[in-house]
Design a protein around this motif. Structure first.
Motif, mmCIF file in Angstrom:
data_model
loop_
_atom_site.group_PDB
_atom_site.id
_atom_site.type_symbol
_atom_site.label_atom_id
_atom_site.label_comp_id
_atom_site.label_asym_id
_atom_site.label_seq_id
_atom_site.Cartn_x
_atom_site.Cartn_y
_atom_site.Cartn_z
ATOM 1 N N THR A 65 -27.730 49.067 -10.288
ATOM 2 C CA THR A 65 -27.548 48.673 -11.684
ATOM 3 C C THR A 65 -28.071 49.697 -12.685
ATOM 4 O O THR A 65 -27.501 49.853 -13.760
ATOM 5 C CB THR A 65 -28.237 47.313 -11.917
ATOM 6 N N VAL A 66 -29.160 50.356 -12.332
ATOM 7 C CA VAL A 66 -29.770 51.267 -13.307
ATOM 8 C C VAL A 66 -28.778 52.326 -13.802
ATOM 9 O O VAL A 66 -28.647 52.527 -15.015
ATOM 10 C CB VAL A 66 -31.063 51.894 -12.742
ATOM 11 N N PRO A 67 -28.056 52.998 -12.895
ATOM 12 C CA PRO A 67 -27.097 53.998 -13.407
ATOM 13 C C PRO A 67 -26.006 53.370 -14.270
ATOM 14 O O PRO A 67 -25.541 53.986 -15.224
ATOM 15 C CB PRO A 67 -26.476 54.583 -12.133
ATOM 16 N N GLN A 68 -25.630 52.149 -13.968
ATOM 17 C CA GLN A 68 -24.621 51.468 -14.784
ATOM 18 C C GLN A 68 -25.158 51.243 -16.195
ATOM 19 O O GLN A 68 -24.456 51.447 -17.183
ATOM 20 C CB GLN A 68 -24.228 50.136 -14.141
ATOM 21 N N ALA A 69 -26.413 50.800 -16.277
ATOM 22 C CA ALA A 69 -27.027 50.588 -17.585
ATOM 23 C C ALA A 69 -27.077 51.902 -18.356
ATOM 24 O O ALA A 69 -26.796 51.957 -19.558
ATOM 25 C CB ALA A 69 -28.431 50.011 -17.426
ATOM 26 N N GLU A 70 -27.415 52.960 -17.637
ATOM 27 C CA GLU A 70 -27.451 54.275 -18.292
ATOM 28 C C GLU A 70 -26.082 54.631 -18.840
ATOM 29 O O GLU A 70 -25.945 55.114 -19.963
ATOM 30 C CB GLU A 70 -27.936 55.345 -17.314
ATOM 31 N N TYR A 71 -25.061 54.393 -18.044
ATOM 32 C CA TYR A 71 -23.708 54.706 -18.481
ATOM 33 C C TYR A 71 -23.354 53.910 -19.749
ATOM 34 O O TYR A 71 -22.682 54.396 -20.646
ATOM 35 C CB TYR A 71 -22.716 54.390 -17.355
ATOM 36 N N LEU A 72 -23.852 52.676 -19.805
ATOM 37 C CA LEU A 72 -23.598 51.829 -20.977
ATOM 38 C C LEU A 72 -24.427 52.259 -22.186
ATOM 39 O O LEU A 72 -24.167 51.835 -23.310
ATOM 40 C CB LEU A 72 -23.928 50.364 -20.657
ATOM 41 N N GLY A 73 -25.432 53.073 -21.921
ATOM 42 C CA GLY A 73 -26.319 53.462 -23.019
ATOM 43 C C GLY A 73 -27.304 52.362 -23.369
ATOM 44 O O GLY A 73 -27.822 52.299 -24.484
ATOM 45 N N LEU A 74 -27.582 51.501 -22.396
ATOM 46 C CA LEU A 74 -28.536 50.401 -22.630
ATOM 47 C C LEU A 74 -29.837 50.697 -21.882
ATOM 48 O O LEU A 74 -29.845 51.429 -20.887
ATOM 49 C CB LEU A 74 -27.942 49.081 -22.167
#
Lengths: 306, 252, 252, 306
Positions: free
Chosen positions: A230-239
C-alpha cells in the motif's frame, strides 16, 4: 490422537481437500463455522457503511459501480453462509448469533463513512486487506470454503481497484477533494492494519489452525504484505500515510511501521466503536421488520406444496 | 419530430428510472431477506443503467453540453419529469413491492412498445432493456402473489398498499400533449393500449394473489410528468445531489 | 487570546445550537401533544437565535467576510464542530427529550459560566441567553421526571433512551487543547467543574424520575468537536443547505 | 320562535356579545363548534405544509421567522380549541373528529409546498385571505370566539407581511428565483380564491349565520376584497396573476376575474387533493405515537394528585 484424526491430518498434509461428507474433528468444524460465518456476517454488515453513500454518490457511473459492489457483497454473504451450512448449521442459526451479539463481524465496519472519499479508502484499504487475508484461504483445507474464497477473491480484486480509482480521481482533483482523500486515509489506515488481527505473539489458536491449513500465514506476515503493497500506492496518489515511524528498510526490503494502538482495537471489539450499536441495530431492525415478509413467503410455499 | 419534444420525453423516461433506482438504493442492506437485498440492488442497478442511456441520448439531442450527470445532479425538483408514483417513500416492504409492481407492469409494456419506436436510438435502448424489465415484471408479480396469498397479515398489508398507491397509477397512462405528440410521431406506444394491458396484467396477478383491485375509474393524481411533484421529491434530490452542489466543478 | 482559537470555539457553540435546532425543527407539527409542538418550536427558535449571535461574532473575528449564513450553509460536515449528541436522530419522544435534557443541563451550566467570560462579547451573549437556557433546563428536567415516573411503559422507554444516549454525554466535558486554551484565557468555564455540576443535576433529576443513572466512567464517544462526526450529520446538512448550494449567489 | 330564542336574537341585534354561560339555541352552538373547530384544525394541519420547509429555509433569519410563524399557528390552534371548549365540547373530542375524517380543515392545506417560494405565497395569499375572512369575525356575536379572532388577526397580519417580503426578495432576485415566485403564484392563486368557499348562490346556511352574526359578509364579497387587494401587490412584484380574464373595471372600481374551477374545489374537499391523505396521516401518526407520552403525563399527574 485417534485413528480418525490421524487420517484426517494426513489428508490435510497431503493437500487433499476435506469435503462436507468427510469425517472431521469437532474442533475443526467449530473453528470453521466460526471463521466462515464471521466472514459472512462481515459481508452483510459491510454493506451498510457503503450503502450510506449510494444515494449520495457524486456521478451516476460511480453510483452504479458502488451499487454493483454492494450487490457482490450480499452475494458473498450468501455463498459463505452456504459454505457454513455444509458444516451442519443453518443460516438462520448463524444470523441469530449475529443479531444477539454472540457472533462477531469484522470490526472495521464499526467505523463510520464520513465522506465520499471513504468509498475510495474502503475499496483500496479495506478490500485490499481483505484480499491479502483471503487469497491464502483459496488454498485452505476445507473444500467448500476454499471454493467460495476463490469466487470472493476474484470480485474483491475488482473492488479494490475501483476503490483505488476513486482515490486517484480525488487525489488529482481540487484541493478540497485531495483533502477529503487524505482525511479518509488518515481515518482508515490504522483500522485497516488492525483487520489482520492481534500480533502473532498475542494470537490464540493460531498453531492449530495452521496445522489444519485454515490459517496459512501469520497475522503479522499478512499485515506486512499489506503495508508493503500500500505504501507505494499512497505515494503514487501523493497522500501521506498517517504514521511518522513509517520507513523503508532497504536491508529487509520491507516497510517498518509504528505501533498499532491495540487498546483501540480491543475497545472497538468490545462494542465501543463509533458504530457498533448502530450497525447491529440496523441489521436487527431489518430482520425484525422483515419477519412478516419471510413468514408470508413460507406460508405461500406451504400452501402450494400441499 | 421536434428534437425538443423528444428530449423532454427522454427526461421522463430517465427520471422515472433514476428516482425509483434512488428509492431502492435507500434500502441497501436493509431488505427483509438477503435474497431481497440482492434483488433490490439488482433492479436499482438495471434502472440506473437505463437512466444513463436515456440521459445520454437526451443530452445529445439537447445539444447544450449537458451530460448524464448534469441532468441527474443539477436540476431542481420542478425540472424533474418522473411520475409521482416513483418518488413515494419506501414505506413498509409491501408498499415498496406494490409501487414496484405498478411500475414494472407499465414499464414492461412501455419498453416493449418502444422497441418498435420510429426513433432508432430509442428502439435500440428499449431492445437492450427489454430483458431486464421482463425480469423485473416477473419478480414483482411473483412477490405480489406470494404476499397477497401468504399470511392473513401479509394479505392485509399488501391490500392496504394496493389501495394507497392506486391513485398514483393513472398518471403513467394520462397522456398529455407531449405524450400524444410522441405517439403521433411513432416514437411512443399508445397510452390507452398500455392502460388496457396494464389493467389486464395487474388484474390477473391480483386475482391470483387474492387481492381486490381498486376501481379503474378512481380519482388519479397527476403532475409529476409536468414537474409538479409531491413534497417528497425535494428531499430525495437534496440528498442525491449534495456532492455535485457542494463541490461545483469537481471531477469525481 | 488568539482570535483563531476564539473563532473555533464560537463555531462549537454555534454548531451545537444550530444542529439541535435543526433536529427539533424536523418535528414541526408532529409532536405528541399540542403543548409540546409549541415548546419544541420555542426551544428551536431560542437555539437558532443563539446560533446567529455566535456565528455573527465568529464571522467578525475571522474577518474573512463569512456571515452567519456562510457559516451555516456553506461548510461541509467535517467543518462542523458540534458534539455528536446533537446530531443523533430524534428517535421516539423519549430519545428526543433525553437528548435535550443532557444538552440543556450542560448548556445551562456552560452559559452560566460564560456570563463571566473574559471576552465581553461572549459574556454579553451568554447573559442574553441565560433566561432561555434556564427555561429549557426546567422544562426538560420536568418532562424527564414525569416520563420516568409516569407509566411502566414510559419509564422503560425513557430508561432505554437514557442508556442509549449516555455515551454521547461525555464529549461535552472532554476538553481538548482548544477548550483548555479557552479556560486558560478565562473565556470558558472549567470542564471538570461543568461535569460535576452536570452529574449532580442529572443524578438528582434521575432520582426523582426513578431512573437509573448509567456509570459515570462508561466509555464515551467523541470526535464531533474536532469535525469527526457520525453518519447522521451529512444527511442533516444536505437537507439544510440545499437552497444555498443549488442557487449559489442568490439573495433570499 | 320561543321567548328564549327571541331574547337571544334581540341581544345579537343589539350588538351584545353572547357568552359561554348564556342561553343559546342548539343550532347556534353546533354551528359555532363546527366553525371554530374547523378553524382550529386548520391552524394545526396548516403547520405541516410550512413545517416542510423549515429545515430547508435558505437563511437563518428566514428560518427563524418561519419557525416563529409556525409557533404562532400552534398557539392559534390552542386558543381556538379553548374557545370551542367554552361551548361544551372537549379538545380531545374535536381532535377525534379531525383524525377520523369527520371534521374538516381548510382545503388549502391539501396542496403541497414545492419550493421555498411557497412559503412566500402562503403568507401573502393564504394568510392574506385568512385575514380577510377573519377580520369581520373579530366582531362576531360569540364573545370567546370574537376575542380569539382579535388575537389571531393581529399575528396573521405579520405573517402576511412576512410572506410578501419573501416574494419581494424572490421577485428582485435571480431569474431562477423570479420563476420560482411566479410558479408559486400560479399554483396558489386559485386555491386561495377558493378559500372563501362556494359562490353565494351555492352557499348553504349563510342566511342563518348572518342573522346570528357569525358570518358578516358573503363569500363573494370577501373574495372580491382579496382580489382587489392582491392584484396591485402582484403588479408591484412584477408577477402575473394566472387569470387571463382578470381586468380592472373602472366603473365598479373592482377587478373582474375568471371563473373558479369549482369541480377542483369539490374534488379536493372530497379527499382528492394532492396531500389530503398525507396531512391527515401525519397528524394521526403524531397523535398515535404520542399516546404513551400523554398517558405518562396523566399517570404522573394522577399519582402526585393523591
Amino acid at each position: 490422537m485417534a485413528d480418525d484424526e490421524r487420517a484426517f491430518q494426513a489428508r490435510i498434509d497431503a493437500g487433499i481437500k476435506i469435503e462436507a461428507k468427510d469425517w472431521m474433528p469437532e474442533a475443526y468444524r467449530k473453528t470453521l463455522i466460526r471463521q466462515i460465518s464471521q466472514h459472512a456476517h462481515s459481508e452483510i454488515v459491510g454493506q451498510l457503511p457503503e450503502g450510506n453513500w449510494v444515494t449520495r454518490a457524486p456521478t451516476l457511473k460511480r453510483k452504479s459501480i458502488l451499487l454493483a459492489k454492494i450487490q457482490d457483497e450480499a452475494g458473498h454473504g450468501l455463498y459463505l453462509y452456504s459454505a457454513a451450512e455444509t458444516l451442519g448449521v443453518s443460516r438462520d442459526e448463524l444470523l441469530e448469533a449475529l443479531h444477539s451479539g454472540k457472533a462477531k463481524y469484522s470490526s472495521i465496519f464499526n467505523y463510520p463513512t464520513l465522506s465520499w472519499a471513504d468509498m475510495g479508502a474502503i475499496g483500496w484499504l479495506v478490500d485490499g486487506s481483505a484480499i491479502i487475508n483471503q487469497i491464502p484461504l483459496c488454498r485452505c483445507s476445507y473444500g467448500p470454503y476454499s471454493r467460495a474464497m476463490i469466487r470472493v477473491c476474484k470480485e474483491e480484486s475488482f473492488h479494490a481497484r475501483q476503490g483505488y480509482d476513486i482515490m486517484l480521481a480525488l487525489a488529482r482533483g481540487t484541493p478540497e477533494q485531495k483533502a477529503m482523500a487524505q482525511d479518509a486515509l488518515n481515518r482508515w489506515w490504522w483500522p485497516s492494519l488492525m483487520m489482520f488481527g492481534p500480533s502473532d505473539a498475542d494470537s490464540v489458536n493460531s498453531a492449530q489452525s495452521s496445522k489444519w491449513r485454515i490459517k496459512l500465514f501469520s497475522n503479522d506476515e499478512l499485515r506486512q504484505r499489506m503495508v508493503d503493497q500500500t505504501v507505494p500506492q499512497a505515494e503514487y496518489l501523493g497522500l501521506t500515510i498517517p504514521d511518522p515511524k513509517l520507513k523503508f528498510n532497504a536491508e529487509t526490503g520491507h516497510y517498518e511501521f509504528g505501533e498499532i494502538d491495540w487498546a483501540e482495537f480491543h475497545s472497538v471489539l468490545k462494542g465501543n466503536g463509533p458504530c457498533n450499536r448502530e450497525r447491529l441495530r440496523t441489521r436487527v431492525t431489518a430482520w425484525e421488520e422483515g419477519e412478516w415478509f419471510r413468514d408470508a413467503l413460507q406460508a405461500y410455499a406451504d400452501k402450494h406444496a400441499k | 419530430m421536434d428534437k425538443h419534444n423528444t428530449f423532454e420525453y427522454l427526461l421522463r423516461l430517465g427520471d422515472n428510472a433514476l428516482i425509483l433506482s434512488q428509492r431502492l438504493s435507500q434500502l441497501c442492506g436493509k431488505g427483509p431477506a438477503m435474497e431481497e437485498d440482492m434483488a433490490l440492488t439488482n433492479v436499482a442497478l438495471d434502472l440506473l443503467g437505463q437512466t444513463r442511456l436515456w440521459y445520454s441520448y437526451a443530452g445529445e439531442l439537447e445539444g447544450a453540453g449537458r451530460d448524464e450527470d448534469a441532468l441527474a445532479f443539477r436540476r431542481d425538483a420542478h425540472e424533474f419529469r418522473n411520475c409521482l408514483l416513483l418518488e413515494q417513500p419506501n414505506g413498509n416492504y409491501a408498499d415498496t413491492m406494490v409501487r414496484q409492481f405498478y411500475f414494472d407492469t407499465w414499464h414492461y409494456f412501455l419498453i416493449e412498445g418502444l422497441t418498435r419506436s420510429s426513433d432508432a436510438r430509442i428502439a435500440a435502448i428499449a431492445e437492450k432493456s427489454l430483458k431486464e424489465v421482463s425480469y423485473h415484471l416477473r419478480r414483482s408479480g411473483d412477490l405480489i402473489v406470494r404476499l397477497g396469498d401468504g399470511t392473513e397479515f401479509s394479505h392485509a398489508r399488501t391490500q392496504t398498499a394496493v389501495e394507497a398507491l392506486w391513485m398514483y397509477s393513472g398518471e403513467m397512462f394520462a397522456y398529455d400533449g407531449l405524450d400524444q405528440a410522441m405517439v403521433a410521431a411513432g416514437i411512443a406506444p399508445d397510452g390507452a393500449e398500455l392502460r388496457s394491458h396494464w389493467l389486464a396484467h395487474v388484474g390477473s396477478i391480483f386475482k391470483e394473489a387474492t387481492l381486490t383491485m381498486p376501481p379503474a375509474d378512481a380519482w388519479m393524481q397527476s403532475g409529476g410528468k409536468q414537474g409538479r411533484h409531491s413534497e417528497h421529491l425535494g428531499y430525495v434530490l437534496a440528498e442525491m445531489q449534495f456532492l455535485q452542489r457542494a463541490y461545483p466543478g469537481a471531477t469525481w
